[in-house]
Write a protein that holds these residues in place. Structure first.
Motif, PDB file in Angstrom:
ATOM      1  N   ARG A  49      35.185-121.361  29.613  1.00 43.56           N
ATOM      2  CA  ARG A  49      33.989-121.938  28.976  1.00 43.56           C
ATOM      3  C   ARG A  49      33.033-122.483  30.025  1.00 43.56           C
ATOM      4  N   LYS A  50      33.575-123.105  31.063  1.00 41.24           N
ATOM      5  CA  LYS A  50      32.726-123.601  32.147  1.00 41.24           C
ATOM      6  C   LYS A  50      32.028-122.445  32.849  1.00 41.24           C
ATOM      7  N   ASN A  51      32.745-121.323  33.007  1.00 38.44           N
ATOM      8  CA  ASN A  51      32.145-120.162  33.652  1.00 38.44           C
ATOM      9  C   ASN A  51      31.047-119.545  32.796  1.00 38.44           C
ATOM     10  N   PHE A  52      31.168-119.645  31.458  1.00 36.71           N
ATOM     11  CA  PHE A  52      30.159-119.076  30.572  1.00 36.71           C
ATOM     12  C   PHE A  52      28.817-119.781  30.739  1.00 36.71           C
ATOM     13  N   THR A  57      22.405-114.915  29.821  1.00 37.51           N
ATOM     14  CA  THR A  57      21.941-114.683  28.455  1.00 37.51           C
ATOM     15  C   THR A  57      23.076-114.944  27.477  1.00 37.51           C
ATOM     16  N   GLU A  58      22.716-115.053  26.217  1.00 36.29           N
ATOM     17  CA  GLU A  58      23.724-115.224  25.178  1.00 36.29           C
ATOM     18  C   GLU A  58      24.601-113.974  25.089  1.00 36.29           C
ATOM     19  N   LYS A  59      23.990-112.805  25.278  1.00 36.02           N
ATOM     20  CA  LYS A  59      24.762-111.557  25.251  1.00 36.02           C
ATOM     21  C   LYS A  59      25.779-111.531  26.393  1.00 36.02           C
ATOM     22  N   GLY A  60      25.407-112.037  27.560  1.00 38.20           N
ATOM     23  CA  GLY A  60      26.323-112.089  28.695  1.00 38.20           C
ATOM     24  C   GLY A  60      27.513-112.988  28.418  1.00 38.20           C
ATOM     25  N   ALA A  61      27.250-114.135  27.791  1.00 36.13           N
ATOM     26  CA  ALA A  61      28.336-115.048  27.439  1.00 36.13           C
ATOM     27  C   ALA A  61      29.246-114.408  26.389  1.00 36.13           C
ATOM     28  N   HIS A  62      28.648-113.704  25.425  1.00 31.67           N
ATOM     29  CA  HIS A  62      29.438-113.029  24.396  1.00 31.67           C
ATOM     30  C   HIS A  62      30.316-111.941  25.022  1.00 31.67           C
ATOM     31  N   ALA A  63      29.744-111.170  25.949  1.00 30.74           N
ATOM     32  CA  ALA A  63      30.510-110.114  26.622  1.00 30.74           C
ATOM     33  C   ALA A  63      31.690-110.705  27.399  1.00 30.74           C
ATOM     34  N   SER A  64      31.459-111.831  28.057  1.00 28.59           N
ATOM     35  CA  SER A  64      32.543-112.498  28.796  1.00 28.59           C
ATOM     36  C   SER A  64      33.654-112.931  27.844  1.00 28.59           C
ATOM     37  N   THR A  65      33.278-113.424  26.685  1.00 29.30           N
ATOM     38  CA  THR A  65      34.250-113.853  25.692  1.00 29.30           C
ATOM     39  C   THR A  65      35.077-112.672  25.187  1.00 29.30           C
ATOM     40  N   VAL A  66      34.414-111.556  24.933  1.00 29.81           N
ATOM     41  CA  VAL A  66      35.105-110.358  24.448  1.00 29.81           C
ATOM     42  C   VAL A  66      36.109-109.863  25.484  1.00 29.81           C
ATOM     43  N   ILE A  67      35.697-109.790  26.736  1.00 28.52           N
ATOM     44  CA  ILE A  67      36.584-109.323  27.811  1.00 28.52           C
ATOM     45  C   ILE A  67      37.779-110.264  27.944  1.00 28.52           C
ATOM     46  N   MET A  68      37.524-111.571  27.898  1.00 31.39           N
ATOM     47  CA  MET A  68      38.627-112.518  28.029  1.00 31.39           C
ATOM     48  C   MET A  68      39.597-112.383  26.863  1.00 31.39           C
ATOM     49  N   THR A  69      39.075-112.141  25.676  1.00 30.05           N
ATOM     50  CA  THR A  69      39.933-111.948  24.508  1.00 30.05           C
ATOM     51  C   THR A  69      40.818-110.724  24.682  1.00 30.05           C
ATOM     52  N   MET A  70      40.250-109.638  25.220  1.00 31.66           N
ATOM     53  CA  MET A  70      41.042-108.429  25.460  1.00 31.66           C
ATOM     54  C   MET A  70      42.151-108.702  26.473  1.00 31.66           C
ATOM     55  N   ILE A  71      41.818-109.437  27.524  1.00 25.87           N
ATOM     56  CA  ILE A  71      42.801-109.748  28.564  1.00 25.87           C
ATOM     57  C   ILE A  71      43.924-110.616  27.989  1.00 25.87           C
ATOM     58  N   GLU A  72      43.574-111.654  27.235  1.00 28.80           N
ATOM     59  CA  GLU A  72      44.587-112.533  26.654  1.00 28.80           C
ATOM     60  C   GLU A  72      45.439-111.800  25.625  1.00 28.80           C
ATOM     61  N   THR A  73      44.837-110.871  24.877  1.00 29.11           N
ATOM     62  CA  THR A  73      45.603-110.080  23.917  1.00 29.11           C
ATOM     63  C   THR A  73      46.659-109.260  24.639  1.00 29.11           C
ATOM     64  N   ALA A  74      46.270-108.636  25.750  1.00 29.96           N
ATOM     65  CA  ALA A  74      47.223-107.843  26.531  1.00 29.96           C
ATOM     66  C   ALA A  74      48.348-108.736  27.074  1.00 29.96           C
ATOM     67  N   LYS A  75      47.986-109.889  27.622  1.00 30.48           N
ATOM     68  CA  LYS A  75      48.991-110.799  28.174  1.00 30.48           C
ATOM     69  C   LYS A  75      49.972-111.265  27.105  1.00 30.48           C
ATOM     70  N   ARG A  76      49.440-111.691  25.946  1.00 32.28           N
ATOM     71  CA  ARG A  76      50.289-112.238  24.888  1.00 32.28           C
ATOM     72  C   ARG A  76      51.226-111.193  24.301  1.00 32.28           C
ATOM     73  N   ASN A  77      50.871-109.906  24.457  1.00 32.16           N
ATOM     74  CA  ASN A  77      51.712-108.833  23.926  1.00 32.16           C
ATOM     75  C   ASN A  77      52.537-108.157  25.013  1.00 32.16           C
ATOM     76  N   GLY A  78      52.546-108.744  26.215  1.00 34.38           N
ATOM     77  CA  GLY A  78      53.374-108.234  27.299  1.00 34.38           C
ATOM     78  C   GLY A  78      52.934-106.889  27.840  1.00 34.38           C
ATOM     79  N   LEU A  79      51.632-106.588  27.736  1.00 38.07           N
ATOM     80  CA  LEU A  79      51.121-105.304  28.214  1.00 38.07           C
ATOM     81  C   LEU A  79      50.592-105.423  29.632  1.00 38.07           C
ATOM     82  N   ASP A  80      50.476-104.284  30.293  1.00 39.89           N
ATOM     83  CA  ASP A  80      49.805-104.217  31.581  1.00 39.89           C
ATOM     84  C   ASP A  80      48.313-104.406  31.302  1.00 39.89           C
TER      85      ASP A  80
END
Length: 109
Positions: A49-52, A57-80
């Motif tokens: 959130r501090k990095n956002f 732009t608002e679109k840039g912050a949204h894109a960062s959020t989407v990417i972080m969500t994808m990364i956390e989803t992979a981590k939480r499911n034990g994926l590469d």
């Protein structure tokens, strides 16, 4: 004892020490295990959130959020993480600008 065995033993000992340290930290915090795990999990979002704030732009912050969500989803499911992101970024363009809910669910682990 060969070098590989000693490295493995050292790694196991380090993991055990980390586990003990985490248990001690949890016990002294006064939180339940569930609360403590949730607090540790959300820490990444607080830092992000501090990095956002530096998104231009608002679109840039949204894109960062989407990417972080994808990364956390992979981590939480034990994926590469790299492999999962590569898969998503290869498959998502095939669905166009507005993928359906079913198409997105098919990409979830």
């Amino acid at each position: 004892m060969d070098k590989t065995t000693s490295i493995t033993t050292v790694k196991k000992e380090m993991k055990l020490q980390e586990w003990v340290a985490q248990i001690e930290a949890q016990q002294t915090s006064g939180l339940t295990i569930r609360e403590w795990c949730a607090e540790n999990w959300i820490k990444h979002y607080v830092i992000a959130r501090k990095n956002f704030l530096f998104s231009f732009t608002e679109k840039g912050a949204h894109a960062s959020t989407v990417i972080m969500t994808m990364i956390e989803t992979a981590k939480r499911n034990g994926l590469d993480v790299y492999g999962y992101l590569l898969h998503l970024l290869t498959e998502l363009p095939k669905y166009g600008h507005t993928p359906t809910k079913e198409q997105l669910e098919a990409l979830m682990p």
